[in-house]
Motif scaffolding. Structure first.
Motif, PDB file in Angstrom:
ATOM      1  N   ALA A 229       0.837  -1.197   0.000  1.00 56.34           N
ATOM      2  CA  ALA A 229       0.000   0.000   0.000  1.00 56.34           C
ATOM      3  C   ALA A 229       0.873   1.247   0.000  1.00 56.34           C
ATOM      4  O   ALA A 229       2.057   1.213   0.363  1.00 56.34           O
ATOM      5  CB  ALA A 229      -0.901   0.000   1.232  1.00 56.34           C
ATOM      6  N   ALA A 230       0.305   2.351  -0.412  1.00 57.60           N
ATOM      7  CA  ALA A 230       1.014   3.626  -0.342  1.00 57.60           C
ATOM      8  C   ALA A 230       1.436   3.888   1.100  1.00 57.60           C
ATOM      9  O   ALA A 230       0.653   3.709   2.037  1.00 57.60           O
ATOM     10  CB  ALA A 230       0.119   4.757  -0.844  1.00 57.60           C
TER      11      ALA A 230
ATOM     12  N   SER B 281      10.801   0.502  -9.853  1.00 60.12           N
ATOM     13  CA  SER B 281      11.122   1.684  -9.051  1.00 60.12           C
ATOM     14  C   SER B 281       9.966   2.678  -9.070  1.00 60.12           C
ATOM     15  O   SER B 281       9.749   3.398  -8.091  1.00 60.12           O
ATOM     16  CB  SER B 281      12.405   2.338  -9.559  1.00 60.12           C
ATOM     17  OG  SER B 281      12.256   2.763 -10.904  1.00 60.12           O
ATOM     18  N   GLY B 282       9.205   2.693 -10.185  1.00 60.18           N
ATOM     19  CA  GLY B 282       8.070   3.604 -10.259  1.00 60.18           C
ATOM     20  C   GLY B 282       7.027   3.292  -9.203  1.00 60.18           C
ATOM     21  O   GLY B 282       6.512   4.192  -8.528  1.00 60.18           O
ATOM     22  N   SER B 283       6.710   1.999  -9.043  1.00 67.08           N
ATOM     23  CA  SER B 283       5.742   1.607  -8.021  1.00 67.08           C
ATOM     24  C   SER B 283       6.227   1.993  -6.630  1.00 67.08           C
ATOM     25  O   SER B 283       5.479   2.543  -5.814  1.00 67.08           O
ATOM     26  CB  SER B 283       5.505   0.088  -8.078  1.00 67.08           C
ATOM     27  OG  SER B 283       4.875  -0.287  -9.275  1.00 67.08           O
ATOM     28  N   ALA B 284       7.490   1.689  -6.347  1.00 71.48           N
ATOM     29  CA  ALA B 284       8.046   1.983  -5.029  1.00 71.48           C
ATOM     30  C   ALA B 284       8.085   3.484  -4.759  1.00 71.48           C
ATOM     31  O   ALA B 284       7.763   3.946  -3.657  1.00 71.48           O
ATOM     32  CB  ALA B 284       9.447   1.389  -4.912  1.00 71.48           C
ATOM     33  N   ARG B 285       8.461   4.251  -5.776  1.00 71.21           N
ATOM     34  CA  ARG B 285       8.579   5.698  -5.595  1.00 71.21           C
ATOM     35  C   ARG B 285       7.214   6.363  -5.420  1.00 71.21           C
ATOM     36  O   ARG B 285       7.016   7.195  -4.535  1.00 71.21           O
ATOM     37  CB  ARG B 285       9.317   6.299  -6.785  1.00 71.21           C
ATOM     38  CG  ARG B 285       9.580   7.812  -6.665  1.00 71.21           C
ATOM     39  CD  ARG B 285      10.419   8.325  -7.816  1.00 71.21           C
ATOM     40  NE  ARG B 285       9.760   8.105  -9.114  1.00 71.21           N
ATOM     41  CZ  ARG B 285      10.157   7.189  -9.995  1.00 71.21           C
ATOM     42  NH1 ARG B 285      11.196   6.405  -9.708  1.00 71.21           N
ATOM     43  NH2 ARG B 285       9.527   7.042 -11.148  1.00 71.21           N
ATOM     44  N   ARG B 286       6.262   6.014  -6.309  1.00 69.39           N
ATOM     45  CA  ARG B 286       4.938   6.632  -6.228  1.00 69.39           C
ATOM     46  C   ARG B 286       4.243   6.336  -4.910  1.00 69.39           C
ATOM     47  O   ARG B 286       3.506   7.163  -4.383  1.00 69.39           O
ATOM     48  CB  ARG B 286       4.059   6.142  -7.387  1.00 69.39           C
ATOM     49  CG  ARG B 286       4.409   6.746  -8.738  1.00 69.39           C
ATOM     50  CD  ARG B 286       3.332   6.449  -9.766  1.00 69.39           C
ATOM     51  NE  ARG B 286       3.123   5.006  -9.958  1.00 69.39           N
ATOM     52  CZ  ARG B 286       3.804   4.274 -10.821  1.00 69.39           C
ATOM     53  NH1 ARG B 286       4.757   4.831 -11.569  1.00 69.39           N
ATOM     54  NH2 ARG B 286       3.554   2.980 -10.955  1.00 69.39           N
TER      55      ARG B 286
ATOM     56  N   PHE C 165      11.718   0.418   2.560  1.00 70.81           N
ATOM     57  CA  PHE C 165      12.277  -0.928   2.487  1.00 70.81           C
ATOM     58  C   PHE C 165      13.249  -1.137   3.640  1.00 70.81           C
ATOM     59  O   PHE C 165      14.117  -0.287   3.891  1.00 70.81           O
ATOM     60  CB  PHE C 165      13.021  -1.143   1.160  1.00 70.81           C
ATOM     61  CG  PHE C 165      12.121  -1.254  -0.038  1.00 70.81           C
ATOM     62  CD1 PHE C 165      11.720  -2.493  -0.504  1.00 70.81           C
ATOM     63  CD2 PHE C 165      11.668  -0.119  -0.695  1.00 70.81           C
ATOM     64  CE1 PHE C 165      10.893  -2.595  -1.612  1.00 70.81           C
ATOM     65  CE2 PHE C 165      10.837  -0.210  -1.794  1.00 70.81           C
ATOM     66  CZ  PHE C 165      10.442  -1.456  -2.248  1.00 70.81           C
ATOM     67  N   ARG C 166      13.104  -2.258   4.314  1.00 70.04           N
ATOM     68  CA  ARG C 166      14.055  -2.633   5.354  1.00 70.04           C
ATOM     69  C   ARG C 166      14.640  -3.997   4.995  1.00 70.04           C
ATOM     70  O   ARG C 166      13.932  -5.004   4.966  1.00 70.04           O
ATOM     71  CB  ARG C 166      13.373  -2.705   6.734  1.00 70.04           C
ATOM     72  CG  ARG C 166      12.757  -1.408   7.211  1.00 70.04           C
ATOM     73  CD  ARG C 166      13.756  -0.252   7.244  1.00 70.04           C
ATOM     74  NE  ARG C 166      14.878  -0.490   8.108  1.00 70.04           N
ATOM     75  CZ  ARG C 166      14.960  -0.063   9.366  1.00 70.04           C
ATOM     76  NH1 ARG C 166      13.963   0.632   9.907  1.00 70.04           N
ATOM     77  NH2 ARG C 166      16.039  -0.305  10.089  1.00 70.04           N
TER      78      ARG C 166
END
Length: 368
Positions: free
Chosen positions: A276-277, A296-301, A306-307
């Motif tokens: 989720a966002a 990276s787009g999904s993660a950035r938006r 991330f751990r």
């Protein structure tokens, strides 16, 4: 030349000074060898090893002779998920340790570097780790080990449960890193040993909804018994379907917390897709090619956090406490036990995921 004869007592004395070891001599090749028995020094205990678990990192060494940048340059004794009984202690040490069953913390930190001093001993650059080159491991009859890295075990914890305490400690550290809270929706990608350990510990949280994904039906069946809210059976090449189903189940929101526990290309990709966002992702799995790929787009938006989970951090003792109180049952994760003489057979069965195997342990007291 004349023939030299020795008495039975002399022969037994020689045998007492030898210990048997299961030695990994190369990819997929074990040999049983004998070595001189170790002697505990100052600050050390002599431990008779009972059970040793087969870990994912052991499997990397077994298959490829390496894990990431760590390589075997010669024959080597592996194994770090272990328990045993103290047989002796070094000069001047507390003799009350003798006879105690113990769990073993496998990471030997320096205790002096900036990371250790800041409370991040699991990030110590000088750390040695039991069973990873060059530090010889626990697949042996006897080994010496620092006393301060041993945890006494009560009779409420079985030998099998004691072995599982190490991966449970990793799972608890991961849960702490992502700050799991009651009421969250959580996805576990991969329900092998670490994913199952995460699920077991999440059962202690109220109101948490857990969605588990795996490619093996028997592992998902076990996850359901442990309280998973929903399970999804994945197949090779269908990461889009799995991501779509998770998004549908979460009404398009995704999961506030994702635990990546498989290290496969598809689970590593989907960890960002199903989050989720503002979500948190704990990366526990080890990719065999030492590569991670996600959008990276999904993660950035989504503004994901991330751990990457580096072993455990001060979580072995809390896991022992949870087990002693009956809040978790680590021994239930052990599905198969093998003699030390069957070590090769055990690793092959784990490699092929046969017979519903989850956690396999080797009994280092049985050599025939």
């Amino acid at each position: 030349m004349g023939t030299t004869h020795i008495t039975i007592d002399e022969y037994r004395a020689i045998r007492r000074n030898q210990v048997k070891q299961a030695v990994l001599c190369g990819p997929r090749r074990f040999e049983i060898r004998s070595e001189k028995a170790p002697i505990p020094g100052s600050g050390e205990a002599l431990i008779r090893i009972g059970l040793v678990g087969i870990c994912g990192s052991d499997m990397h060494l077994y298959r490829d002779g390496r894990i990431g940048e760590i390589r075997m340059d010669s024959a080597f004794v592996i194994g770090h998920e272990c328990m045993g009984t103290v047989e002796d202690v070094g000069p001047g040490e507390d003799s009350s340790w003798v006879g105690k069953r113990v769990a073993i913390e496998p990471a030997l930190h320096c205790g002096l570097c900036e990371y250790c001093c800041a409370g991040h001993a699991n990030l110590c650059p000088r750390v040695a780790f039991l069973g990873l080159p060059p530090t010889s491991g626990a697949m042996t009859e006897l080994m010496t080990y620092p006393l301060h890295l041993l945890e006494p075990l009560s009779d409420t914890i079985t030998d099998e449960g004691a072995v599982v305490l190490e991966p449970l400690a990793v799972a608890l550290h991961a849960i702490r890193l992502v700050k799991v809270q009651p009421g969250q929706t959580i996805v576990i990608l991969g329900t092998g040993v670490l994913g199952t350990c995460v699920l077991s510990l999440l059962s202690l949280y109220r109101g948490v909804e857990t969605l588990c994904v795996d490619i093996l039906p028997d592992r998902l069946a076990r996850a359901e018994k442990l309280g998973a809210s929903r399970t999804l059976l994945a197949r090779a090449g269908d990461r889009k379907r799995i991501a779509g189903e998770i998004m549908e189940l979460t009404r398009g929101r995704g999961a506030q917390v994702v635990f990546e526990c498989a290290g496969s290309e598809e689970t590593l990709w989907n960890m960002a897709e199903v989050a989720a966002a503002g979500g948190h992702v704990a990366v526990i799995g080890t990719n065999p090619e030492d590569r991670i790929g996600f959008a990276s787009g999904s993660a950035r938006r989504k503004g994901l956090t991330f751990r990457f989970v580096r072993r455990s951090l001060n979580t072995l003792k809390p896991c022992i406490s949870l087990a002693e109180k009956g809040l978790i049952s680590p021994g239930e994760l052990v599905t198969h036990t093998f003699k030390a003489s069957q070590v090769g057979e055990a690793f092959e069965m784990v490699d092929r995921y046969e017979d519903g195997i989850l956690k396999a342990v080797i009994d280092m007291t049985k050599w025939s």
